[in-house]
Design a protein around this motif. Structure first.
Motif, PDB file in Angstrom:
ATOM      1  N   ALA A 137       0.856  -1.145  -0.112  1.00  0.00           N
ATOM      2  CA  ALA A 137       0.019  -0.215   0.033  1.00  0.00           C
ATOM      3  C   ALA A 137       0.863   1.336   0.127  1.00  0.00           C
ATOM      4  O   ALA A 137       1.936   1.294   0.688  1.00  0.00           O
ATOM      5  CB  ALA A 137      -0.937   0.116   1.221  1.00  0.00           C
ATOM      6  N   SER A 138       0.318   2.241  -0.547  1.00  0.00           N
ATOM      7  CA  SER A 138       1.316   3.443  -0.970  1.00  0.00           C
ATOM      8  C   SER A 138       1.670   4.060   0.388  1.00  0.00           C
ATOM      9  O   SER A 138       2.934   4.576   0.580  1.00  0.00           O
ATOM     10  CB  SER A 138       0.738   4.245  -1.928  1.00  0.00           C
ATOM     11  OG  SER A 138      -0.603   4.694  -1.427  1.00  0.00           O
ATOM     12  N   ARG A 139       1.001   4.403   1.264  1.00  0.00           N
ATOM     13  CA  ARG A 139       1.151   4.965   2.487  1.00  0.00           C
ATOM     14  C   ARG A 139       1.765   3.995   3.597  1.00  0.00           C
ATOM     15  O   ARG A 139       2.419   4.398   4.433  1.00  0.00           O
ATOM     16  CB  ARG A 139      -0.162   5.459   3.141  1.00  0.00           C
ATOM     17  CG  ARG A 139      -0.795   6.553   2.443  1.00  0.00           C
ATOM     18  CD  ARG A 139      -1.786   7.053   3.103  1.00  0.00           C
ATOM     19  NE  ARG A 139      -2.361   8.206   2.362  1.00  0.00           N
ATOM     20  CZ  ARG A 139      -3.461   8.967   2.444  1.00  0.00           C
ATOM     21  NH1 ARG A 139      -4.354   8.411   3.552  1.00  0.00           N
ATOM     22  NH2 ARG A 139      -4.015  10.047   1.914  1.00  0.00           N
ATOM     23  N   LEU A 140       1.994   2.802   2.957  1.00  0.00           N
ATOM     24  CA  LEU A 140       2.860   1.821   3.887  1.00  0.00           C
ATOM     25  C   LEU A 140       4.250   1.256   3.333  1.00  0.00           C
ATOM     26  O   LEU A 140       4.949   0.692   3.986  1.00  0.00           O
ATOM     27  CB  LEU A 140       2.054   0.497   4.550  1.00  0.00           C
ATOM     28  CG  LEU A 140       0.561   0.834   5.151  1.00  0.00           C
ATOM     29  CD1 LEU A 140      -0.108  -0.449   5.302  1.00  0.00           C
ATOM     30  CD2 LEU A 140       0.997   1.623   6.428  1.00  0.00           C
ATOM     31  N   ALA A 141       4.508   1.787   2.018  1.00  0.00           N
ATOM     32  CA  ALA A 141       5.487   1.272   1.534  1.00  0.00           C
ATOM     33  C   ALA A 141       6.757   1.748   1.836  1.00  0.00           C
ATOM     34  O   ALA A 141       7.886   1.053   1.334  1.00  0.00           O
ATOM     35  CB  ALA A 141       5.423   1.851  -0.210  1.00  0.00           C
ATOM     36  N   HIS A 142       6.948   2.444   2.871  1.00  0.00           N
ATOM     37  CA  HIS A 142       8.256   2.513   3.467  1.00  0.00           C
ATOM     38  C   HIS A 142       8.459   1.637   4.670  1.00  0.00           C
ATOM     39  O   HIS A 142       9.645   1.612   5.479  1.00  0.00           O
ATOM     40  CB  HIS A 142       8.166   4.046   4.255  1.00  0.00           C
ATOM     41  CG  HIS A 142       7.210   4.214   5.403  1.00  0.00           C
ATOM     42  ND1 HIS A 142       5.848   4.246   5.127  1.00  0.00           N
ATOM     43  CD2 HIS A 142       7.440   4.599   6.812  1.00  0.00           C
ATOM     44  CE1 HIS A 142       5.204   4.297   6.468  1.00  0.00           C
ATOM     45  NE2 HIS A 142       6.212   4.545   7.375  1.00  0.00           N
TER      46      HIS A 142
ATOM     47  N   VAL B 176      12.942   1.864   1.761  1.00  0.00           N
ATOM     48  CA  VAL B 176      12.317   1.292   2.893  1.00  0.00           C
ATOM     49  C   VAL B 176      13.176   2.342   4.254  1.00  0.00           C
ATOM     50  O   VAL B 176      14.088   2.568   4.084  1.00  0.00           O
ATOM     51  CB  VAL B 176      12.367  -0.157   3.128  1.00  0.00           C
ATOM     52  CG1 VAL B 176      12.233  -0.615   4.651  1.00  0.00           C
ATOM     53  CG2 VAL B 176      11.842  -0.898   2.240  1.00  0.00           C
ATOM     54  N   ARG B 177      12.026   2.650   4.950  1.00  0.00           N
ATOM     55  CA  ARG B 177      12.621   3.409   6.170  1.00  0.00           C
ATOM     56  C   ARG B 177      12.502   2.771   7.689  1.00  0.00           C
ATOM     57  O   ARG B 177      13.235   2.818   8.583  1.00  0.00           O
ATOM     58  CB  ARG B 177      11.795   4.571   6.344  1.00  0.00           C
ATOM     59  CG  ARG B 177      12.073   5.690   5.039  1.00  0.00           C
ATOM     60  CD  ARG B 177      11.150   6.936   5.359  1.00  0.00           C
ATOM     61  NE  ARG B 177      11.268   7.965   4.450  1.00  0.00           N
ATOM     62  CZ  ARG B 177      10.293   8.770   4.322  1.00  0.00           C
ATOM     63  NH1 ARG B 177       9.753   9.129   5.321  1.00  0.00           N
ATOM     64  NH2 ARG B 177      10.552   9.618   3.391  1.00  0.00           N
TER      65      ARG B 177
END
Length: 175
Positions: free
Chosen positions: A73-78, A113-114
């Protein structure tokens, strides 16, 4: 020992070390060997290419494995979760797990990834200490999160930012 990021053509290396892990340390994983043994070669290849998978090799012999499952998901892609962690008994204490984690972290960071996350059984103090030494902090617990036969085992959720900062939610988290 060297670390290899597995590619499509490395299905047999992947299959051998993954099945070894599931057979030798069955209590450590959510999946069972039976879950994976019934997969077709194409399904093995798909799992290998869907996630980043690294192996520690002594010449051509796999010593350990570690995977990275990225959120889609774009808001979780980190965020990404460390999966399939296993090091053979004879390679434990050799730095194999550290080297696998370093390569996985470098790959994750280069991919945007953060935040790295993982789940570890509460009754595995060796793994918990390893992850704590590597900068992971406990961020939660799932009581009875895994079944070991009929026994419920707590799972510890751990996380680490890989951009050099410690978010406030992790600073005061219990270890």
């Amino acid at each position: 020992m060297h670390i290899k990021h597995l590619e499509q053509g490395d299905v047999e290396i992947f299959r051998s070390i993954r099945l070894e892990a599931l057979n030798r340390e069955p209590q450590a994983f959510a999946s069972t060997a039976a879950d994976w043994e019934r997969l077709s070669t194409e399904e093995w290849r798909e799992r290998l290419t869907t996630n980043a998978v690294f192996v520690a090799l002594d010449e051509d012999r796999p010593l350990g494995i570690m995977g990275l499952m990225r959120e889609r998901a774009s808001r979780l892609a980190h965020r990404a979760t460390i999966i399939m962690v296993y090091v053979r008994d004879e390679a434990r204490g050799s730095g194999a797990a550290h080297h696998l984690l370093t390569h996985l972290t470098d790959h994750a960071h280069a991919s945007g990834v953060r935040l790295l996350e993982l789940v570890v059984r509460a009754d595995n103090p060796t793994a918990i200490r390893f992850y704590a030494r590597e900068g992971f902090h406990e961020i939660g617990r799932v009581p009875g999160g895994m079944l070991d036969g009929d026994v419920e085992v707590d799972e510890i959720l751990m996380a680490r930012h890989i951009d050099g900062r410690t978010p406030s939610a992790l600073q005061g988290a219990p270890r």
